[in-house]
Write a protein that holds these residues in place. Structure first.
Motif, mmCIF file in Angstrom:
data_model
loop_
_atom_site.group_PDB
_atom_site.id
_atom_site.type_symbol
_atom_site.label_atom_id
_atom_site.label_comp_id
_atom_site.label_asym_id
_atom_site.label_seq_id
_atom_site.Cartn_x
_atom_site.Cartn_y
_atom_site.Cartn_z
ATOM 1 N N GLU B 64 -3.885 22.275 -36.506
ATOM 2 C CA GLU B 64 -3.476 21.000 -36.154
ATOM 3 C C GLU B 64 -2.999 20.164 -37.303
ATOM 4 O O GLU B 64 -3.580 20.158 -38.459
ATOM 5 C CB GLU B 64 -4.854 20.378 -35.751
ATOM 6 C CG GLU B 64 -4.546 19.462 -34.572
ATOM 7 C CD GLU B 64 -6.031 18.789 -33.913
ATOM 8 O OE1 GLU B 64 -6.009 19.134 -33.006
ATOM 9 O OE2 GLU B 64 -6.343 18.025 -34.648
ATOM 10 N N GLU B 66 -1.622 16.803 -38.572
ATOM 11 C CA GLU B 66 -1.441 15.216 -38.617
ATOM 12 C C GLU B 66 -0.590 14.594 -39.399
ATOM 13 O O GLU B 66 -0.055 15.113 -40.385
ATOM 14 C CB GLU B 66 -3.001 14.774 -38.926
ATOM 15 C CG GLU B 66 -4.211 14.959 -38.136
ATOM 16 C CD GLU B 66 -5.408 14.171 -38.291
ATOM 17 O OE1 GLU B 66 -5.293 13.730 -39.591
ATOM 18 O OE2 GLU B 66 -6.233 14.156 -37.521
ATOM 19 N N SER B 67 -0.182 13.531 -38.755
ATOM 20 C CA SER B 67 0.762 12.660 -39.741
ATOM 21 C C SER B 67 0.046 11.874 -40.648
ATOM 22 O O SER B 67 -1.157 11.716 -40.637
ATOM 23 C CB SER B 67 1.553 11.654 -38.759
ATOM 24 O OG SER B 67 0.638 10.789 -38.089
ATOM 25 N N ASP B 69 -0.618 8.871 -40.923
ATOM 26 C CA ASP B 69 -1.476 7.599 -40.421
ATOM 27 C C ASP B 69 -2.636 8.310 -39.549
ATOM 28 O O ASP B 69 -3.436 7.525 -39.007
ATOM 29 C CB ASP B 69 -0.646 6.945 -39.575
ATOM 30 C CG ASP B 69 -0.174 7.620 -38.232
ATOM 31 O OD1 ASP B 69 -0.288 8.693 -38.036
ATOM 32 O OD2 ASP B 69 0.892 7.030 -37.611
ATOM 33 N N GLY B 70 -2.648 9.825 -39.503
ATOM 34 C CA GLY B 70 -3.909 10.349 -38.845
ATOM 35 C C GLY B 70 -3.844 10.636 -37.479
ATOM 36 O O GLY B 70 -4.813 11.306 -36.722
ATOM 37 N N THR B 71 -2.665 10.520 -36.914
ATOM 38 C CA THR B 71 -2.447 11.046 -35.299
ATOM 39 C C THR B 71 -1.864 12.404 -35.364
ATOM 40 O O THR B 71 -1.416 12.817 -36.482
ATOM 41 C CB THR B 71 -1.344 10.126 -34.622
ATOM 42 O OG1 THR B 71 -0.205 10.187 -35.469
ATOM 43 C CG2 THR B 71 -1.767 8.727 -34.550
ATOM 44 N N VAL B 72 -2.346 13.192 -34.346
ATOM 45 C CA VAL B 72 -1.911 14.451 -34.223
ATOM 46 C C VAL B 72 -0.390 14.621 -34.132
ATOM 47 O O VAL B 72 0.189 14.031 -33.314
ATOM 48 C CB VAL B 72 -2.560 15.299 -33.309
ATOM 49 C CG1 VAL B 72 -2.209 16.594 -33.314
ATOM 50 C CG2 VAL B 72 -3.943 15.229 -33.456
ATOM 51 N N LEU B 73 0.308 15.132 -35.137
ATOM 52 C CA LEU B 73 1.623 15.441 -35.081
ATOM 53 C C LEU B 73 2.132 16.625 -34.280
ATOM 54 O O LEU B 73 2.897 16.366 -33.544
ATOM 55 C CB LEU B 73 2.179 15.425 -36.556
ATOM 56 C CG LEU B 73 3.560 15.287 -36.961
ATOM 57 C CD1 LEU B 73 3.862 13.809 -36.491
ATOM 58 C CD2 LEU B 73 3.976 15.721 -38.337
ATOM 59 N N ARG B 74 1.358 17.807 -34.661
ATOM 60 C CA ARG B 74 1.836 18.925 -33.942
ATOM 61 C C ARG B 74 0.570 19.907 -33.870
ATOM 62 O O ARG B 74 -0.110 19.931 -35.069
ATOM 63 C CB ARG B 74 3.056 19.758 -34.310
ATOM 64 C CG ARG B 74 4.179 19.264 -33.440
ATOM 65 C CD ARG B 74 5.391 20.220 -33.923
ATOM 66 N NE ARG B 74 5.378 21.580 -33.434
ATOM 67 C CZ ARG B 74 6.656 22.328 -33.534
ATOM 68 N NH1 ARG B 74 7.437 22.127 -34.227
ATOM 69 N NH2 ARG B 74 6.439 23.465 -32.946
ATOM 70 N N GLU B 75 0.280 20.861 -32.769
ATOM 71 C CA GLU B 75 -0.504 21.932 -32.863
ATOM 72 C C GLU B 75 0.262 23.201 -33.094
ATOM 73 O O GLU B 75 1.163 23.095 -32.279
ATOM 74 C CB GLU B 75 -1.255 21.821 -31.352
ATOM 75 C CG GLU B 75 -2.673 21.603 -31.637
ATOM 76 C CD GLU B 75 -3.307 21.462 -30.412
ATOM 77 O OE1 GLU B 75 -2.826 22.136 -29.383
ATOM 78 O OE2 GLU B 75 -4.341 20.662 -30.266
#
Lengths: 360, 164
Positions: B64, B66-67, B69-75
């Motif tokens: 995983e 993350e960007s 800012d802590g959001t998931v960018l891609r899996e």
């Protein structure tokens, strides 16, 4: 005394290859390795660039190393491996080149498997290693043109190869019995199919159809058939006829796993080809080639035709027109599919022979 | 003499008839306590069973990204993230290199940098933290089709921290 005689008979009388038949097998095997079975050279620089921490050698001699060697080391061994196989192809210092091919392949595989996963490809080492002692360079070779000494084609390396194949299949079948494959409710084959399909993304050919196939008796039958085939192979090595029958089953087995699980074990096929009737193939080719007034010698024509056929298959594979995801590759589908056709033709001929024998 | 005598050949066969079962026993013992030794004259056992009645368990391993800012960018599936490793070796690679770890500190700086550079090359921007995710999908057969019943995250840990 009787046991000793039987033991000797098994080793020395199971197979009676001819020098010319073995020579054709040598040419076939060398071309198979050179065109299809060399390790992927593009992977060497990737391996050399991996962090040292990714170097996870399996227990064994690779533990003496602490990191992947540099790319030039891999390329050097790769070139030496290719040269060894060219030597086998031409029959130049055939025994030495065969053993060198086995050794270099073993070394490359050792590093490739030090990423943390061992693949079961030892037949790539055993075929040249054992056939080195069969005198498969006794004719149609540079060695034979440089020497007047006649050497005998040996059949015992083929028995040894059969023993190893049989034992290795047994090691695949025995844990399945312990693991519960014979329980009719386990449907282990189906479990592996789902694992390959959903986890590893092996979704080519008939895998989608197989995933949707909801016939428990079919899956139970496949579980049983797999175990019986794998364990039974060890018994089959006791007689050449049984071994050949089980090699035919092996081709069928690999063909079906390629269609459904998308796992093609092409690496085993040069070993299976050792059990083809190469002397009959030689007898069959000789008059046909001379009837076409081919001026070149038989091995040159045979090798050239095979080379062109393999090269075309390889080019189609590289163009990625068919099966671009490479699992299985076009190479694998073509060769394993052809092997199945050969098995079917041989089977039909054998049934014809048996019927004729029954009539007489 | 160009070829081996019958006596020597018989001895070679006797040696291998003893050696093959012994090495198999060693493979079993060493494999149980550590991992499969090599070289060994064995084929894969595939002894595990994944089917239980009409329920199927599928283990999934993902990376995983993350960007910042802590959001998931891609899996990424392992085959995508470690794309140069042959598919047949990816699962074993994960087992040897990632499954035993529980935190990014398990990896040295060189490895963590490698993970970051790989993630950046794949997503095209400077990534945040990277996580290794092990989840299990439970599937059931319904309407003659396989449907995902539920998904359970079994393990999730950081394999590399974002750009420092």
């Amino acid at each position: 005394m009787i046991a000793n005689d039987r033991f000797s008979k098994w080793i020395f009388d199971s197979y009676h290859p001819t020098a010319k038949g073995l020579a054709l097998y040598r040419i076939f095997t060398a071309l198979m390795f050179l065109i299809f079975l060399m390790p992927d050279a593009t992977y060497y620089s990737d391996m050399a660039d991996f962090p040292d921490e990714f170097f996870s050698p399996p227990p064994g001699p690779m533990m003496f190393f602490s990191e992947f060697p540099s790319a030039w080391f891999f390329y050097t061994i790769h070139v030496l491996l290719a040269l060894s196989w060219v030597g086998v192809l031409l029959g130049y210092k055939t025994r030495f080149c065969s053993l060198a091919a086995a050794g270099f392949m073993l070394l490359l595989m050792g590093f490739i498997f030090s990423i943390g996963k061992v693949n079961h490809q030892m037949l790539l080492v055993l075929v040249p290693g054992f056939m080195a002692f069969s005198n498969w360079g006794a004719t149609y070779s540079i060695d034979s043109s440089n020497s007047d000494i006649k050497v005998k084609a040996e059949g015992w390396p083929i028995v040894l190869l059969a023993l190893f194949i049989g034992f290795m299949f047994f090691t695949a079948g025995f844990p399945k019995i312990l693991g519960g494959w014979l329980d009719p409710d386990s449907m282990a084959t189906r479990g592996h199919l789902l694992n390959q399909y959903f986890v590893r993304g092996r979704t080519e050919l008939l895998s989608g159809f197989a995933v949707e196939l909801d016939l428990p008796w079919v899956w139970s039958f496949l579980d049983w058939a797999t175990v019986v085939f794998e364990v039974g192979f060890l018994v089959a090595v006791l007689r050449s006829e049984w071994t050949r029958l089980f090699v035919c089953f092996a081709v069928l087995f690999h063909f079906s796993t390629m269609l459904t699980l998308n796992i093609a074990f092409l690496v085993n096929f040069p070993a299976y080809a050792a059990f083809l009737p190469w002397d009959k193939i030689h007898r069959c080719l000789k008059p046909r080639l001379s009837s076409f007034r081919v001026t070149a010698s038989l091995p040159l024509t045979f090798g050239s035709a095979l080379f062109m056929l393999f090269a075309v298959i390889k080019m189609i594979d590289k163009s990625a027109v068919f099966l671009p995801d490479n699992e299985p590759s076009f190479n694998e589908v073509t060769i394993i599919g052809t092997a199945l056709i050969i098995v079917i033709v041989l089977g039909i001929r054998k049934i014809g022979e048996l019927k004729a024998n029954l009539r007489t | 003499m160009d070829y081996l005598s019958e006596k020597i050949v018989k001895r070679i066969f006797i040696f291998f008839l003893i050696y093959l079962p012994l090495q198999y026993a060693v493979v079993g013992i060493v494999g149980y306590y550590s991992s499969e030794p090599w070289p060994a004259f064995v084929f894969p056992g595939f002894k595990s069973i994944y089917v239980y009645g009409d329920t199927y368990q599928i283990n999934q391993f993902m990376v995983e990204v993350e960007s910042p800012d802590g959001t998931v960018l891609r899996e990424f599936a392992p085959q995508q993230f470690f794309y140069e490793i042959p598919n047949s070796q990816v699962t074993g690679f994960l087992r040897s290199n990632l499954d035993g770890a529980d935190d990014f500190e398990a990896f040295d700086t060189e490895t963590r940098n490698w993970f970051r550079e790989r993630a950046q090359a794949l997503v095209g921007v400077s990534p945040g933290d990277l996580y290794y995710l092990h989840r299990r999908q439970y599937m059931t057969r319904f309407d003659n089709k396989l449907n995902i019943d539920s998904v359970k995250v079994l393990n999730r840990f950081k394999i590399a921290e974002g750009n420092l």
